[in-house]
Scaffold this motif. Structure first.
Motif, mmCIF file in Angstrom:
data_model
loop_
_atom_site.group_PDB
_atom_site.id
_atom_site.type_symbol
_atom_site.label_atom_id
_atom_site.label_comp_id
_atom_site.label_asym_id
_atom_site.label_seq_id
_atom_site.Cartn_x
_atom_site.Cartn_y
_atom_site.Cartn_z
ATOM 1 N N PHE A 11 0.981 -1.086 -0.013
ATOM 2 C CA PHE A 11 -0.022 0.014 -0.090
ATOM 3 C C PHE A 11 0.844 1.245 -0.059
ATOM 4 O O PHE A 11 1.765 1.614 1.128
ATOM 5 N N HIS A 45 -3.560 -2.825 10.948
ATOM 6 C CA HIS A 45 -4.553 -3.092 10.339
ATOM 7 C C HIS A 45 -4.189 -3.422 8.926
ATOM 8 O O HIS A 45 -4.618 -4.437 8.556
ATOM 9 N N LEU A 46 -3.632 -2.855 8.458
ATOM 10 C CA LEU A 46 -3.301 -2.970 6.868
ATOM 11 C C LEU A 46 -2.483 -4.357 6.762
ATOM 12 O O LEU A 46 -2.788 -4.845 5.755
ATOM 13 N N VAL A 90 -4.997 -6.660 6.620
ATOM 14 C CA VAL A 90 -5.653 -6.709 5.138
ATOM 15 C C VAL A 90 -5.033 -7.484 4.224
ATOM 16 O O VAL A 90 -5.219 -8.138 3.375
ATOM 17 N N ARG A 96 -5.785 -10.860 1.899
ATOM 18 C CA ARG A 96 -5.744 -10.972 0.455
ATOM 19 C C ARG A 96 -4.581 -11.915 0.005
ATOM 20 O O ARG A 96 -4.714 -12.453 -1.033
ATOM 21 N N ALA A 147 -12.648 -10.150 2.754
ATOM 22 C CA ALA A 147 -13.904 -9.331 2.653
ATOM 23 C C ALA A 147 -13.912 -8.164 1.728
ATOM 24 O O ALA A 147 -14.933 -7.793 1.674
ATOM 25 N N GLY A 148 -12.756 -7.617 1.519
ATOM 26 C CA GLY A 148 -12.636 -6.461 1.202
ATOM 27 C C GLY A 148 -12.891 -5.985 -0.115
ATOM 28 O O GLY A 148 -13.040 -7.080 -1.019
ATOM 29 N N ALA A 149 -13.105 -4.827 -0.569
ATOM 30 C CA ALA A 149 -13.481 -4.564 -1.913
ATOM 31 C C ALA A 149 -12.093 -4.157 -2.646
ATOM 32 O O ALA A 149 -11.038 -3.954 -2.058
ATOM 33 N N SER A 150 -12.148 -4.247 -3.854
ATOM 34 C CA SER A 150 -10.849 -3.894 -4.636
ATOM 35 C C SER A 150 -10.995 -2.428 -5.166
ATOM 36 O O SER A 150 -12.065 -2.005 -5.525
ATOM 37 N N ALA A 151 -9.904 -1.704 -5.182
ATOM 38 C CA ALA A 151 -9.917 -0.540 -5.628
ATOM 39 C C ALA A 151 -8.900 -0.384 -6.769
ATOM 40 O O ALA A 151 -8.078 -1.010 -6.877
ATOM 41 N N ARG A 169 -22.385 -5.364 -3.873
ATOM 42 C CA ARG A 169 -21.277 -6.507 -3.721
ATOM 43 C C ARG A 169 -20.045 -5.924 -2.837
ATOM 44 O O ARG A 169 -18.838 -6.100 -3.117
ATOM 45 N N ASN A 170 -20.456 -4.917 -1.915
ATOM 46 C CA ASN A 170 -19.420 -4.323 -1.051
ATOM 47 C C ASN A 170 -18.480 -3.700 -1.729
ATOM 48 O O ASN A 170 -17.313 -3.340 -1.227
ATOM 49 N N ILE A 171 -18.662 -2.750 -2.975
ATOM 50 C CA ILE A 171 -17.779 -1.962 -3.387
ATOM 51 C C ILE A 171 -18.361 -0.615 -3.340
ATOM 52 O O ILE A 171 -19.565 -0.286 -3.725
ATOM 53 N N GLU A 193 -14.021 5.786 -5.884
ATOM 54 C CA GLU A 193 -14.336 4.500 -4.975
ATOM 55 C C GLU A 193 -13.521 4.525 -3.884
ATOM 56 O O GLU A 193 -12.222 4.860 -3.953
ATOM 57 N N ASP A 252 -11.815 2.236 -0.634
ATOM 58 C CA ASP A 252 -11.787 0.943 -0.472
ATOM 59 C C ASP A 252 -11.865 0.977 1.143
ATOM 60 O O ASP A 252 -10.884 1.599 1.940
ATOM 61 N N ASP A 257 -11.567 -1.229 3.340
ATOM 62 C CA ASP A 257 -10.577 -2.165 4.161
ATOM 63 C C ASP A 257 -9.351 -1.240 4.257
ATOM 64 O O ASP A 257 -8.482 -1.380 5.387
ATOM 65 N N PHE A 314 -8.056 3.806 1.258
ATOM 66 C CA PHE A 314 -7.625 4.392 -0.138
ATOM 67 C C PHE A 314 -8.530 4.884 -0.807
ATOM 68 O O PHE A 314 -9.831 4.089 -1.224
ATOM 69 N N LYS A 339 -9.711 5.812 -4.916
ATOM 70 C CA LYS A 339 -9.299 5.785 -6.209
ATOM 71 C C LYS A 339 -10.211 7.012 -7.028
ATOM 72 O O LYS A 339 -11.545 6.725 -6.911
ATOM 73 N N ILE A 365 -9.769 1.515 12.926
ATOM 74 C CA ILE A 365 -8.717 1.523 13.608
ATOM 75 C C ILE A 365 -8.862 2.504 14.728
ATOM 76 O O ILE A 365 -9.649 3.260 14.667
#
Lengths: 161, 301, 797
Positions: free
Chosen positions: B194, B276-277, B280, B284, B297-301, C461-463, C659, C661, C663, C666, C668, C797
């Protein structure tokens, strides 16, 4: 022993012999000794890309090289790339698309863009942005630069945008 | 450097010597000790000198030492010369074939112009905890090859990095190569970091190498970077090998990871954010290695 | 790019054959920049030129007990080491106040600090040597003894009785306070169905021009003249001030602007180290060059936007906004900047909050306090980003509170396009804006409904994607109301002199300046169009007080509107003069003739009568062949100053699609849109590129940029690895559309466009992030929106 040392190198196709102090970096050597001021200095810690030149055909940050390290090397600056015509199409597209405003990042940007185009025929916009991600521009916001590089790439492989 | 000093940008004066051989370089290092600095790619050394963070008296330029360049496979050892540039690593077919983790990681190192000069030896000797290559060396089980006037010694990468910008290298030694074991088995790898912008130093990163058989990880090396003063080979991996991985198992591994990491807080991220990261990245990584997006569980960016 | 005109009136002078107005012609003379053959001040060398390096205070606040430069002065290559006391003989101090900002107070500032330093980075001595490297070597061994003083570094406590007062003679740390109370705010809040409050926090920014501040000052003792080479936006202002403080006549100072590597307002101010450089040249009787290095730039280029603003909005269930209220606090440096003052930004915030909306009830308090940090002043879009982020953030909060779509609430409250002229509660007069046309166009461009549908589908879809909208107004073409009325010797008028030379080339001298936005091009386009000559024949001279009319320069987005109008009028006069001569030569009348494509033609059928270069030849070399009594005048000068409206307001609206993220925190940036109304567009490509560049600076503000000071007043991220500026990898493509509402105050009808992008971009992004995070109930009113900030708001956090 901090005395000057002799270096001999090729700059834009011209043989250059010089006496340089060890601490002189390549950017300052080009600008102050050779008066090639097209290579610009923006940060002197290797982050902004304004000082980008080619050494032995590959792009480098001239603020992070000592002039002493270029002994025996071939250095090309924006002046050389301009005079040889190598990037004439890229420069024309930059002009037409207004991919420069103040022009300070432009030499480094052009050299980095040409580096990309020499390696990839048809870079998509994301790849163009990635290759230029180390060249800071404060004026354009980058989109026009990406457009100009994309246009050049397409023309070079014979397709129209 | 005096705190608060609005620093200058031209390096202080120094002497310069262009080493003609490794022996020559070593002689100079012995003669000048910690007043000398080795110049390989210069991509970390030069900014530090320009900012007058360091002011060595002598720069030993090893850039001409062709014997320290190159990638070669001999039997089950892949040797990378210390002066091999990042761009050469990126283009190397041997590395793409035998250590694709490295090929993938190199793309994250700074920018093209930096990669044309920076060397693996320089990066490892500089030992920035946020950089990619030290972590990759641990993940790949690399051996660091060090030469002095007294001869050559080898050391596991895991022992080489001792702190922020600190390694086991003494001022009279030169890192000359790294050796990667390249077995017959075909490891899987995962690399992610990241960073706020392309090419920036990682806020947190993970270089991982694993052996995957069916849905089980039979070997797993998880090396986190930018989480402390050196890359961390996470013992949390132990939870994840040789067994089925359920969300509960992953959760336990995650808790282990949070407990074993002691990250720094800085302008980019607090310690708790780094932990935390890291979690994650762990999720992943495991999801990617096993092809199990449900674990992530996370979303992708 | 389409233009929807809200004013269909045809502008006669611009309606000429082969007009360049409205065309995306490439800027002339770009080859020199693409070939690396420009001439920036940082490139300049003059004979006997010396280099100055400033030794700067490491402390935010300290007494200077003593400076020992003996050893440094003996180093080979060192020419002089000069302290503030030495320089006080040569240059007088200044105070950054203007009379129309009632109550604004500040203390005298010297070119080099005397007795006391007030921010980390303030210069305490100048080391002049024959190279920068040698000067830095000498600086390392100059020893300065300081006695550290308590530093004021938190604006929130700057006015507390226990906090030390930086300038005891001023009584307290309050530089300026403004209060405004319009309409009936309390009654409005009482009558609201919902009242929402939020605290908005903004990161302190700096410009990070790629070419740092650079000056070559050349005092020629034999001519008793000082030539200043500097990348300033306002050369006549610099001329005036340098003369004033160096005890010279205005005519003894010449300011020359070469190519400028970026400014954005950073280089429009008067800096102590630059004044010191002028003074050093005079004292040492030789040229002296100062080029700030990057770390120095971070510490001494003006900062901006350090605000904490409490905002409050009242709304009815039907979406009617009833009132706005703000309480804005900004912490500047220890001095109000000279001569434009560090109160203008806060003043603008008060002026602009709520600007696009019909609400008449508005109350504001703004306080500007001194701190021991770097000085702060105008930087691109001055105050607009704060005002827009607060206003648009509040509007979104109001919409959320009553369950209304954010576009819907804006449609119900934006000033109607036919309501003009009108005025805002803060007294701003609007000639003609187009908020509704703009937002409607935006909705189509971005396909708002489709994006909402996409957002909903991806959320399942959790996006998490978000849309953010920001309407804004922008100040351009300022009259004397901005600075002149307060006593600043900053001109609000500009002039253009244009002439036809002997071989038919057209030479223009203009008092506006170029930093890359296209001042040269717009001048050439206008002159070429009005005169009827091809642009290739038009040469534009700018940035030289010896060789241009007297003027204000380029800032506050005034170059096109004011300088462009002067160019238009001057070209009209020249055209008439040429036609008078042509009529005499051709035995015709001016009304029967025209100038098209570099030739005099018959107006009726366009047939060519005589080439311009031939006419010029006759005028200059064969006037004996002209009819008796004729005195040809092939040069004309016209100036223009806005008289009717204090500012030509423009308007626009921006949207961000991004968008998050959830988690990692970040963000975008997927895409960005701007619809802007800047009146007549001289060159659509240049306008759009100004907008794009401005947007990206605003995106930097939204996500990345912040000067981080610690509690001791140390700037901790003064380099380009730690102060994050936008790079190409993270920026989106930006789509731009226009509405055109020309100003009727000029024949050109152009308003400014340089700052619109920066005004609204951060607001749009902040609203988009909050929109994306709606399902989580997190509302963030702080920028930059770093991953840390977002993860904290999400409770991760």
């Amino acid at each position: 022993m901090t005395a000057a040392l002799s270096i001999s190198l090729d700059v834009n196709g011209e043989r250059v012999d010089a006496q340089v102090l060890p601490r002189l970096n390549l950017a300052d050597f080009l600008r102050e000794h050779l008066k090639l001021t097209g290579t610009h200095i923006g940060c002197e810690h290797g982050v902004c890309g304004a000082c980008t030149v080619r050494v032995n055909g590959e792009i480098v940050r001239s603020c992070l090289m000592l002039a002493a390290q270029t002994h025996g090397a071939a250095v090309e600056t924006i002046e050389g790339l301009s005079d040889s015509g190598e990037i004439a199409d890229l420069q024309a597209n930059f002009r037409d698309r207004n991919a420069l405003q103040c022009g300070f990042c432009t030499p480094g940007m052009l050299i980095a863009a040409q580096d990309l185009l020499k390696q990839h025929d048809a870079p998509d916009r994301e790849r163009i942005r990635e290759h230029l991600s180390g060249n800071y521009c404060r004026c354009t916001g980058y989109q026009a630069i990406v457009d100009a590089v994309e246009t050049t790439a397409r023309a070079r492989i014979g397709r129209q945008p | 450097m005096e705190e608060g000093k609005v620093t200058p940008m031209k390096a202080a004066a120094f002497s310069y010597a262009r080493a003609t051989s490794v022996m020559d370089a070593l002689e100079l290092l012995v003669a000048h000790g910690d007043k000398a600095k080795v110049l390989s790619g210069g991509q970390s050394l030069m900014p530090a000198m320009n900012l007058r963070l360091i002011s060595p008296e002598l720069i030993v330029d090893i850039g001409e030492l062709a014997e320290l360049r190159g990638v070669a496979v001999n039997g089950d050892v892949l040797t990378i010369g210390a002066l091999t540039r990042h761009v050469d690593l990126a283009r190397s077919p041997e590395i793409a074939s035998h250590a694709p983790l490295l090929t993938e990681a190199i793309a994250h190192v700074a920018h093209p112009a930096i990669r044309n000069r920076g060397t693996i030896g320089g990066s490892l000797a500089h030992a920035d905890p946020a950089s990619e290559l030290p972590a990759c060396m641990l993940a790949l089980n690399a051996t660091i090859v060090i030469r002095s006037q007294g001869g050559e010694r080898r050391m596991a990468a895991a022992d080489f990095f001792t702190g922020i910008y600190e390694t086991a290298l003494s001022p009279e030694e030169l890192l000359v190569a790294v050796e990667l074991p390249v077995g017959r088995r075909n490891p899987s790898h995962f690399f992610s970091e990241f960073a706020r912008r392309h090419g920036d130093y990682a806020i947190v990163g993970l270089a991982a190498q694993a052996l995957v058989e069916r849905d089980v990880l039979t070997d797993l090396r998880l090396v986190f970077f930018a989480v402390g003063d050196r890359p961390v080979l996470a013992t949390a991996a132990n939870r994840l090998v040789n067994g089925a991985i359920t969300p509960a198992v992953l959760s336990d591994a995650s808790a282990d990871l949070a407990a074993e990491l002691d990250p720094q807080g800085d302008q980019q991220a607090s310690a708790s954010m780094r932990r935390h990261l890291a979690k994650v990245l762990l999720a992943r990584c495991v999801a990617a290695l096993l092809g199990r997006p449900d674990l992530c569980a996370g979303a992708s960016a | 790019m389409t233009i929807t005109s809200t004013n269909p009136e045809i502008l006669s002078v611009l309606d000429r054959p082969n007009s360049y107005i409205g065309k995306a012609v490439p800027r002339p003379n770009l080859d020199r920049l693409t070939q690396g053959r420009g001439l920036y001040v940082s490139d300049m060398e003059l004979p006997r030129m010396a280099h100055v390096v400033f030794l700067r205070s490491p402390h935010a606040h300290a007494k200077i007990i003593g400076i020992d430069a003996a050893a440094a002065g003996r180093m080979p290559g060192v020419i002089a080491i000069v302290t503030g006391k030495d320089l006080a003989d040569v240059i007088t101090p200044w105070v950054g106040v203007l009379s129309h900002l009632k109550g604004l107070k500040s203390a005298p500032q010297h070119a080099i600090a005397i007795d006391r330093v007030c921010w980390q980075g303030e210069a305490v001595a100048a080391i002049v040597a024959n190279s920068r490297a040698v000067a830095e070597d000498a600086a390392e061994i100059v020893s300065v003894e300081y006695e550290e003083l308590d530093a004021v570094t938190d604006m929130r406590t700057a006015l507390d009785p226990a906090t030390p007062v930086i300038h005891p003679s001023l009584g307290d740390n309050l530089a300026f306070e403004r209060n405004l109370d319009a309409g009936a705010v309390d009654a409005a809040f009482a009558a609201s169905d919902e009242v929402v409050e939020a605290d908005f926090v903004f990161g302190r920014h700096t410009g990070v021009t790629l070419e740092p501040r650079s000056v070559v000052a050349d005092w020629n003792p034999a001519e008793a003249r000082l030539t200043i080479y500097q990348g300033t936006q306002a050369p006549h202002m610099v001329q005036n001030i340098a003369a004033l403080h160096l005890g010279l006549e205005e005519s003894q100072v010449r300011v020359v602007c070469k190519d400028v590597g970026g400014s954005f307002g950073i280089k429009v101010h008067i800096y102590a180290d630059e004044m010191a450089t002028y003074a050093l040249s005079k004292r040492l009787r030789r040229p002296v060059k100062f080029v700030a290095d990057r770390v120095e730039s971070f510490n001494t280029d003006i900062h901006a936007r350090d605000h904490r603003c409490k905002g409050k909005i009242g709304v009815k269930r039907d979406g009617t906004i009833t009132a706005f209220e703000i309480d804005d606090l900004t912490g500047i440096g220890p001095y109000s900047m000279y001569p434009r003052t560090s109160a203008i930004e806060a003043n603008q915030v008060v002026n602009l909050v709520g600007g696009p909306y019909v609400t008449k009830n508005y109350r504001a308090r703004a306080r500007v306090v001194f701190q021991n940090k770097n000085v702060m002043c105008q930087y691109r879009a001055v105050g607009h980003p704060i005002a827009c982020s607060v206003t648009e953030g509040l509007v979104d909060l109001a919409a959320l509170k009553i369950g209304m779509d954010p576009v819907e609430i804006r449609l119900r409250n934006l000033i109607a396009d036919d309501a003009y002229p009108c005025a805002s509660p803060s007294g701003l007069r609007f000639e003609q804006l187009s908020h509704h046309a703009a937002i409607n166009k935006l909705m189509k461009m971005m396909d708002y409904d489709a994006l909402r549908a996409e957002q909903a589908a991806l959320r399942a879809r959790n996006i998490h994607r978000g849309i953010g909208i920001a309407s804004f107004i922008e100040v351009t073409n300022p009259s004397a109301a901005f600075y002149g009325v307060g006593g600043a010797k900053i001109s609000s008028q500009d002039g253009v002199a244009v002439r036809l030379d002997a071989q038919g080339s057209v030479i223009c001298q203009t008092s506006i300046t170029e930093q890359g936005q296209g001042s040269e091009s717009l001048t050439a386009q206008i002159v070429g169009s009005v005169l009827g000559v091809s642009m290739e024949r038009v040469r534009v001279i700018l940035g030289d007080t010896d060789n241009t009319p007297y003027g204000g320069g380029t800032w506050a987005s005034r170059g096109a509107g004011i300088g462009g109008e002067a160019a238009l009028q001057a070209a009209k006069v020249l055209r008439n003069n040429i036609l008078d001569v042509a009529a005499a030569i051709l035995q015709s009348t001016p009304a029967e003739l025209d100038i098209v494509d570099d030739a005099i033609v018959n107006a009726s059928d366009g047939s060519s009568r005589i080439a311009l270069k031939e006419l010029a030849r006759i005028v200059y070399f064969r006037p004996d062949t002209l009819p008796p009594g004729i005195q040809p005048e092939l040069m004309a000068t016209r100036h223009f100053v806005p008289r009717e409206y204090p500012f030509a307001f423009t308007n626009g609206v921006q949207a961000s699609w991004l968008e998050v993220d959830t988690d990692t925190g970040f963000v975008k940036l997927l895409r960005h849109w701007v619809v802007e109304d800047c009146g007549t567009i001289i060159n659509p490509q240049l306008v759009d590129e100004q907008i794009r560049g401005g947007v990206v600076q605003g995106l930097g503000a939204a996500l990345f940029e912040k000067c981080i000071y610690d509690e001791r007043g140390q700037l901790t991220n003064a380099n380009m690895a730690d102060y994050l500026v936008p790079m190409s990898g993270e920026m989106p493509d930006i789509d731009i559309g226009h509405v055109v509402s020309p100003t009727l105050e000029t024949e050109l009808g152009a308003k400014g466009a340089g700052e619109a992008g920066t005004a609204g971009a951060a607001a749009a992004v902040a609203n988009a992030v909050n929109d994306a995070l709606r399902p989580f109930g997190a509302i963030i009113s702080e920028i930059p929106l770093t991953p840390q900030v977002i993860l904290t708001a999400l409770g991760r956090i």
